[in-house]
Design a protein around this motif. Structure first.
Motif, short mmCIF file in Angstrom:
data_model
loop_
_atom_site.label_atom_id
_atom_site.label_comp_id
_atom_site.label_asym_id
_atom_site.label_seq_id
_atom_site.Cartn_x
_atom_site.Cartn_y
_atom_site.Cartn_z
N UNK A 21 65.74 13.85 -7.23
CA UNK A 21 64.76 12.80 -7.51
C UNK A 21 64.74 11.78 -6.40
N UNK A 22 65.91 11.35 -5.95
CA UNK A 22 65.99 10.37 -4.87
C UNK A 22 65.40 10.94 -3.59
N UNK A 23 65.71 12.19 -3.28
CA UNK A 23 65.20 12.82 -2.06
C UNK A 23 63.67 12.94 -2.11
N UNK A 24 63.13 13.41 -3.22
CA UNK A 24 61.67 13.55 -3.33
C UNK A 24 61.00 12.20 -3.28
N UNK A 25 61.58 11.19 -3.90
CA UNK A 25 60.99 9.85 -3.85
C UNK A 25 60.95 9.33 -2.41
N UNK A 26 61.99 9.58 -1.64
CA UNK A 26 62.00 9.13 -0.25
C UNK A 26 61.01 9.91 0.61
N UNK A 27 60.87 11.20 0.35
CA UNK A 27 59.97 12.01 1.15
C UNK A 27 58.50 11.77 0.82
N UNK A 46 58.85 17.58 -7.20
CA UNK A 46 57.83 18.01 -6.25
C UNK A 46 56.57 18.46 -6.98
N UNK A 47 56.75 19.15 -8.10
CA UNK A 47 55.62 19.54 -8.92
C UNK A 47 54.90 18.34 -9.51
N UNK A 48 55.65 17.32 -9.87
CA UNK A 48 55.04 16.10 -10.39
C UNK A 48 54.19 15.43 -9.31
N UNK A 49 54.72 15.35 -8.10
CA UNK A 49 53.98 14.74 -6.99
C UNK A 49 52.70 15.52 -6.71
N UNK A 50 52.82 16.84 -6.68
CA UNK A 50 51.67 17.69 -6.42
C UNK A 50 50.62 17.54 -7.52
N UNK A 51 51.08 17.47 -8.79
CA UNK A 51 50.16 17.33 -9.91
C UNK A 51 49.41 16.00 -9.86
N UNK A 52 50.09 14.94 -9.51
CA UNK A 52 49.42 13.64 -9.42
C UNK A 52 48.36 13.67 -8.32
N UNK A 112 44.06 18.53 -18.25
CA UNK A 112 44.62 19.88 -18.21
C UNK A 112 45.68 20.01 -17.13
N UNK A 113 45.45 19.41 -15.97
CA UNK A 113 46.44 19.44 -14.89
C UNK A 113 47.75 18.81 -15.34
N UNK A 114 47.66 17.59 -15.91
CA UNK A 114 48.86 16.88 -16.30
C UNK A 114 49.59 17.54 -17.46
N UNK A 115 48.83 18.01 -18.45
CA UNK A 115 49.46 18.66 -19.60
C UNK A 115 50.10 19.99 -19.21
N UNK A 116 49.36 20.79 -18.47
CA UNK A 116 49.90 22.08 -18.04
C UNK A 116 51.11 21.92 -17.14
N UNK A 117 51.04 20.96 -16.25
CA UNK A 117 52.17 20.71 -15.35
C UNK A 117 53.39 20.23 -16.11
N UNK A 118 53.18 19.36 -17.08
CA UNK A 118 54.30 18.86 -17.87
C UNK A 118 54.99 20.01 -18.60
N UNK A 119 54.22 20.86 -19.25
CA UNK A 119 54.80 21.98 -19.99
C UNK A 119 55.55 22.91 -19.05
N UNK A 126 69.82 20.54 -7.73
CA UNK A 126 68.94 20.01 -6.68
C UNK A 126 67.66 20.85 -6.61
N UNK A 127 67.79 22.15 -6.66
CA UNK A 127 66.61 23.02 -6.61
C UNK A 127 65.71 22.80 -7.83
N UNK A 128 66.30 22.69 -9.00
CA UNK A 128 65.52 22.43 -10.21
C UNK A 128 64.81 21.08 -10.09
N UNK A 129 65.52 20.08 -9.59
CA UNK A 129 64.92 18.76 -9.42
C UNK A 129 63.81 18.75 -8.38
N UNK A 130 63.97 19.51 -7.31
CA UNK A 130 62.92 19.59 -6.30
C UNK A 130 61.66 20.23 -6.89
#
Length: 106
Positions: free
Chosen positions: A81-87, A25-31, A42-49, A17-21
């Motif tokens: 994933x489900x929790x972050x999607x709902x939040x 959460x990092x994906x949401x912040x990056x977008x 650079x934001x998307x590539x760096x975040x993905x890596x 759960x922590x890894x998924x958050x």
């Protein structure tokens, strides 16, 4: 021995759960950051890596060559994933509480 395995499996799920958050959460912040940045690639590539690296390292450390631990960690990751999607998802309005505007042709 069974209690120890059950506790370790539960801890693996919590770690998932922590890894998924962190990942989602990092994906949401990056977008959010990337959509307004001049350097979105650079934001998307760096975040993905970074996000994939953290997730793979976390799964590797939690798994310990044990499929039950890996499965519990994956289950926690999916729950996150489900929790972050709902939040972070869009807020939907109930159709009855929407405006009186008509959305169809007369």
């Amino acid at each position: 021995m069974n209690e120890t395995l059950l506790l370790l499996t539960l801890l693996a799920a919590v770690a998932g759960v922590l890894i998924g958050m962190i990942f989602f959460g990092g994906l949401w912040w990056t977008v959010n950051k990337g959509m307004t940045s001049r350097y979105a690639a650079f934001w998307f590539t760096g975040s993905l890596i970074l996000r994939v690296g953290v997730a793979l390292a976390g799964f590797y450390c939690i798994g310990h060559n044990n499929w039950q631990m890996m499965l519990a960690c994956l289950l926690g990751f999916v729950i996150a994933r489900v929790v972050v999607m709902r939040l972070t998802g869009p807020r939907l309005q109930h159709p009855a509480s929407s405006s009186t505007e008509v959305h169809h042709a007369p």
